[in-house]
Design a protein around this motif. Structure first.
Motif, PDB file in Angstrom:
ATOM      1  N   LYS A 294     -21.781  61.000  19.292  1.00  0.00           N
ATOM      2  CA  LYS A 294     -22.369  60.715  17.982  1.00  0.00           C
ATOM      3  C   LYS A 294     -23.865  60.459  18.080  1.00  0.00           C
ATOM      4  O   LYS A 294     -24.630  60.937  17.240  1.00  0.00           O
ATOM      5  N   ALA A 295     -24.248  59.757  19.141  1.00  0.00           N
ATOM      6  CA  ALA A 295     -25.677  59.503  19.357  1.00  0.00           C
ATOM      7  C   ALA A 295     -26.423  60.821  19.538  1.00  0.00           C
ATOM      8  O   ALA A 295     -27.547  60.994  19.066  1.00  0.00           O
ATOM      9  N   LEU A 296     -25.760  61.761  20.188  1.00  0.00           N
ATOM     10  CA  LEU A 296     -26.383  63.077  20.402  1.00  0.00           C
ATOM     11  C   LEU A 296     -26.612  63.807  19.077  1.00  0.00           C
ATOM     12  O   LEU A 296     -27.588  64.540  18.920  1.00  0.00           O
ATOM     13  N   ILE A 297     -25.695  63.603  18.113  1.00  0.00           N
ATOM     14  CA  ILE A 297     -25.890  64.238  16.799  1.00  0.00           C
ATOM     15  C   ILE A 297     -27.166  63.705  16.155  1.00  0.00           C
ATOM     16  O   ILE A 297     -28.013  64.489  15.676  1.00  0.00           O
ATOM     17  N   ASP A 298     -27.320  62.363  16.171  1.00  0.00           N
ATOM     18  CA  ASP A 298     -28.537  61.764  15.604  1.00  0.00           C
ATOM     19  C   ASP A 298     -29.771  62.294  16.309  1.00  0.00           C
ATOM     20  O   ASP A 298     -30.774  62.644  15.680  1.00  0.00           O
ATOM     21  N   GLU A 299     -29.686  62.352  17.626  1.00  0.00           N
ATOM     22  CA  GLU A 299     -30.819  62.818  18.424  1.00  0.00           C
ATOM     23  C   GLU A 299     -31.179  64.261  18.047  1.00  0.00           C
ATOM     24  O   GLU A 299     -32.348  64.600  17.835  1.00  0.00           O
ATOM     25  N   ALA A 300     -30.168  65.088  17.905  1.00  0.00           N
ATOM     26  CA  ALA A 300     -30.406  66.497  17.550  1.00  0.00           C
ATOM     27  C   ALA A 300     -31.033  66.600  16.161  1.00  0.00           C
ATOM     28  O   ALA A 300     -31.940  67.406  15.930  1.00  0.00           O
ATOM     29  N   GLU A 301     -30.520  65.758  15.252  1.00  0.00           N
ATOM     30  CA  GLU A 301     -31.058  65.808  13.897  1.00  0.00           C
ATOM     31  C   GLU A 301     -32.539  65.409  13.849  1.00  0.00           C
ATOM     32  O   GLU A 301     -33.322  65.957  13.093  1.00  0.00           O
TER      33      GLU A 301
ATOM     34  N   VAL B 173      -9.130  65.220  27.144  1.00  0.00           N
ATOM     35  CA  VAL B 173      -9.090  64.121  26.166  1.00  0.00           C
ATOM     36  C   VAL B 173      -7.630  63.865  25.759  1.00  0.00           C
ATOM     37  O   VAL B 173      -6.846  64.810  25.608  1.00  0.00           O
ATOM     38  N   ALA B 174      -7.328  62.575  25.574  1.00  0.00           N
ATOM     39  CA  ALA B 174      -5.960  62.200  25.192  1.00  0.00           C
ATOM     40  C   ALA B 174      -5.595  62.866  23.872  1.00  0.00           C
ATOM     41  O   ALA B 174      -6.456  63.051  23.008  1.00  0.00           O
ATOM     42  N   ASN B 175      -4.321  63.279  23.743  1.00  0.00           N
ATOM     43  CA  ASN B 175      -3.897  64.045  22.580  1.00  0.00           C
ATOM     44  C   ASN B 175      -4.244  63.398  21.251  1.00  0.00           C
ATOM     45  O   ASN B 175      -4.693  64.082  20.333  1.00  0.00           O
ATOM     46  N   ASP B 176      -4.060  62.087  21.120  1.00  0.00           N
ATOM     47  CA  ASP B 176      -4.332  61.443  19.832  1.00  0.00           C
ATOM     48  C   ASP B 176      -5.827  61.379  19.495  1.00  0.00           C
ATOM     49  O   ASP B 176      -6.211  61.127  18.377  1.00  0.00           O
ATOM     50  N   GLN B 177      -6.664  61.618  20.518  1.00  0.00           N
ATOM     51  CA  GLN B 177      -8.118  61.597  20.233  1.00  0.00           C
ATOM     52  C   GLN B 177      -8.717  63.001  20.158  1.00  0.00           C
ATOM     53  O   GLN B 177      -9.897  63.184  19.832  1.00  0.00           O
ATOM     54  N   LYS B 178      -7.896  63.967  20.464  1.00  0.00           N
ATOM     55  CA  LYS B 178      -8.408  65.345  20.517  1.00  0.00           C
ATOM     56  C   LYS B 178      -9.030  65.774  19.192  1.00  0.00           C
ATOM     57  O   LYS B 178     -10.090  66.385  19.139  1.00  0.00           O
ATOM     58  N   LYS B 179      -8.321  65.440  18.104  1.00  0.00           N
ATOM     59  CA  LYS B 179      -8.784  65.899  16.796  1.00  0.00           C
ATOM     60  C   LYS B 179     -10.191  65.354  16.503  1.00  0.00           C
ATOM     61  O   LYS B 179     -11.117  66.102  16.161  1.00  0.00           O
ATOM     62  N   GLU B 180     -10.346  64.039  16.677  1.00  0.00           N
ATOM     63  CA  GLU B 180     -11.629  63.409  16.376  1.00  0.00           C
ATOM     64  C   GLU B 180     -12.731  63.945  17.273  1.00  0.00           C
ATOM     65  O   GLU B 180     -13.819  64.305  16.822  1.00  0.00           O
ATOM     66  N   PHE B 181     -12.413  64.033  18.567  1.00  0.00           N
ATOM     67  CA  PHE B 181     -13.392  64.537  19.532  1.00  0.00           C
ATOM     68  C   PHE B 181     -13.836  65.959  19.154  1.00  0.00           C
ATOM     69  O   PHE B 181     -15.017  66.303  19.143  1.00  0.00           O
ATOM     70  N   GLY B 182     -12.822  66.770  18.793  1.00  0.00           N
ATOM     71  CA  GLY B 182     -13.121  68.147  18.384  1.00  0.00           C
ATOM     72  C   GLY B 182     -14.067  68.195  17.190  1.00  0.00           C
ATOM     73  O   GLY B 182     -15.036  68.969  17.175  1.00  0.00           O
ATOM     74  N   GLN B 183     -13.779  67.332  16.204  1.00  0.00           N
ATOM     75  CA  GLN B 183     -14.644  67.327  15.012  1.00  0.00           C
ATOM     76  C   GLN B 183     -16.088  66.947  15.366  1.00  0.00           C
ATOM     77  O   GLN B 183     -17.047  67.542  14.875  1.00  0.00           O
ATOM     78  N   ILE B 184     -16.213  65.940  16.242  1.00  0.00           N
ATOM     79  CA  ILE B 184     -17.560  65.488  16.606  1.00  0.00           C
ATOM     80  C   ILE B 184     -18.346  66.592  17.311  1.00  0.00           C
ATOM     81  O   ILE B 184     -19.500  66.866  16.973  1.00  0.00           O
ATOM     82  N   ILE B 185     -17.680  67.235  18.265  1.00  0.00           N
ATOM     83  CA  ILE B 185     -18.465  68.276  18.967  1.00  0.00           C
ATOM     84  C   ILE B 185     -18.737  69.487  18.082  1.00  0.00           C
ATOM     85  O   ILE B 185     -19.791  70.109  18.163  1.00  0.00           O
ATOM     86  N   ASN B 186     -17.826  69.780  17.137  1.00  0.00           N
ATOM     87  CA  ASN B 186     -18.125  70.859  16.164  1.00  0.00           C
ATOM     88  C   ASN B 186     -19.352  70.505  15.334  1.00  0.00           C
ATOM     89  O   ASN B 186     -20.220  71.335  15.069  1.00  0.00           O
ATOM     90  N   LYS B 187     -19.371  69.238  14.910  1.00  0.00           N
ATOM     91  CA  LYS B 187     -20.507  68.767  14.114  1.00  0.00           C
ATOM     92  C   LYS B 187     -21.807  68.885  14.920  1.00  0.00           C
ATOM     93  O   LYS B 187     -22.836  69.336  14.413  1.00  0.00           O
ATOM     94  N   LEU B 188     -21.716  68.473  16.188  1.00  0.00           N
ATOM     95  CA  LEU B 188     -22.897  68.551  17.065  1.00  0.00           C
ATOM     96  C   LEU B 188     -23.354  70.012  17.178  1.00  0.00           C
ATOM     97  O   LEU B 188     -24.545  70.317  17.122  1.00  0.00           O
TER      98      LEU B 188
END
Ligand code: PHE
Length: 334
Positions: A1-8, A42-57
């Motif tokens: 998430k910090a990387l998203i801010d940095e990129a922005e 990444v653990a299965n229950d966190q995969k979805k969130e992690f995926g969304q974050i890196i897509n956003k990045l």
């Protein structure tokens, strides 16, 4: 998430910096490649969130690269067209007044101070105003004194051969006392040479009142030449014009020994600058002014001639050739 801010927040000054940013995030060994590789760990229950974050990045980084590139390209384009916008401005090229205008304005100033107003008339004239009213009836031989450009014959329409036509127009529309000067361009069918042109400029003067004498004429002209040329002498040489009686040519003396006293120093002898005389009673009558009540004088001086004298211009053609090398020399004049 910090990387998203940095990129922005990322800003770039050059295309190289944008490229470095792209490689860092989107390159084949870049962060995103690494994160996508990480996804399987990444653990299965966190995969979805992690995926969304890196897509956003990913979309953030891609958008950033595109907008920065577009911005830099447009500023480069501007630079290409206009050069470096931060450089000091170029000095503005100021034009110069034409010597004819300079001299005309000087003459107007001189006569304004002694109560003359300025009047003008058309350059395309009829026979009445240019000739007939000026005591030059049809077939009068003196018409040949001024070779005329006719626009139309019968009724005659012509390019005025002198500014005396404006005298007539002024007297037709104004009753005495009259004190007026009329500057303007006139035309004559003459061979063009260093000394004469088929068009040039005159300034007519007209003074009509009760008891105006030849002495008034001479004093007015003397005043004019000393204002115009500095200390100077004039001579009125007897001459003939159909519209004045008596008539005279106006000469000024120039080329005197004491250069400092005289604004004109080159050349020698008397130089003719125009004609003058007491307005012929016939002209007054033609213009509805009673010659038993009023008298007056008129004069006509050549503006080109005076400009050439004052500015030491050796060839009248220079005045109408529009050569900037000539015109530029008058920048320091009035
Ligand atoms: N119109 C005369 C000329 O062009 C000059 C002139 C004007 C003479 C007024 C007398 C009076 O030659």
């Amino acid at each position: 998430k910090a990387l998203i801010d940095e990129a922005e927040a990322f800003k770039a000054q050059s295309k190289d910096e944008v490229e470095a940013f792209r490689i860092k995030y989107l390159g084949s060994k870049g962060l995103l490649r690494e994160f996508y590789g990480e996804l399987k760990n990444v653990a299965n229950d966190q995969k979805k969130e992690f995926g969304q974050i890196i897509n956003k990045l990913k979309t953030t980084a891609e958008d950033k690269v595109n907008t920065l590139k577009a911005e830099l390209e447009s500023t480069e384009e501007v630079k290409g067209i206009y050069g470096d916008l931060s450089r000091p401005g170029e000095p503005v090229q100021i034009g110069a007044r034409h010597p004819i205008s300079i001299v005309k304005n000087q003459i107007i100033d001189i006569f304004s101070r002694i109560g003359f107003n300025v009047s003008e008339g058309p350059e395309i004239e009829d026979d009445w105003h240019n000739f007939t009213a000026l005591n030059l009836p049809e077939y009068h031989p003196a018409r040949d004194m001024q070779d005329t450009f006719f626009i139309q014959t019968n009724p005659d329409i012509l390019l005025r051969t002198h500014t005396s036509s404006v005298q007539v127009r002024y007297m037709e529309n104004n009753q005495p006392p009259i004190r007026t000067i009329s500057p303007g361009r006139v035309y004559r069918n003459e061979a063009i040479s260093a000394r004469s042109h088929c068009f040039f400029h005159q300034l007519e003067g007209l003074y009509i009142d009760k008891d105006v004498s030849f002495a008034d004429l001479k004093q007015t002209l003397q005043h004019f030449t000393s204002e115009m040329f500095g200390k100077s002498e004039i001579r009125l040489r007897p001459s003939y014009f159909p519209f004045t009686e008596p008539s005279a040519e106006i000469d000024v003396y120039w080329g005197l020994e004491t250069e400092t006293d005289y604004k004109i120093t080159k050349g020698t002898g008397w130089l003719e600058i125009g004609g003058c005389g007491m307005v012929d009673p016939n002209v007054l009558t033609n213009c509805n002014i009673d010659p038993t009540e009023y008298s007056g004088f008129a004069f006509g001086v050549g503006i080109d001639r005076i400009a050439m004298l004052l500015h030491q211009i050796g060839d009248i053609r220079l005045l109408s050739e529009n050569d900037v090398r000539f015109l530029e020399q008058f920048k320091s004049a009035l």
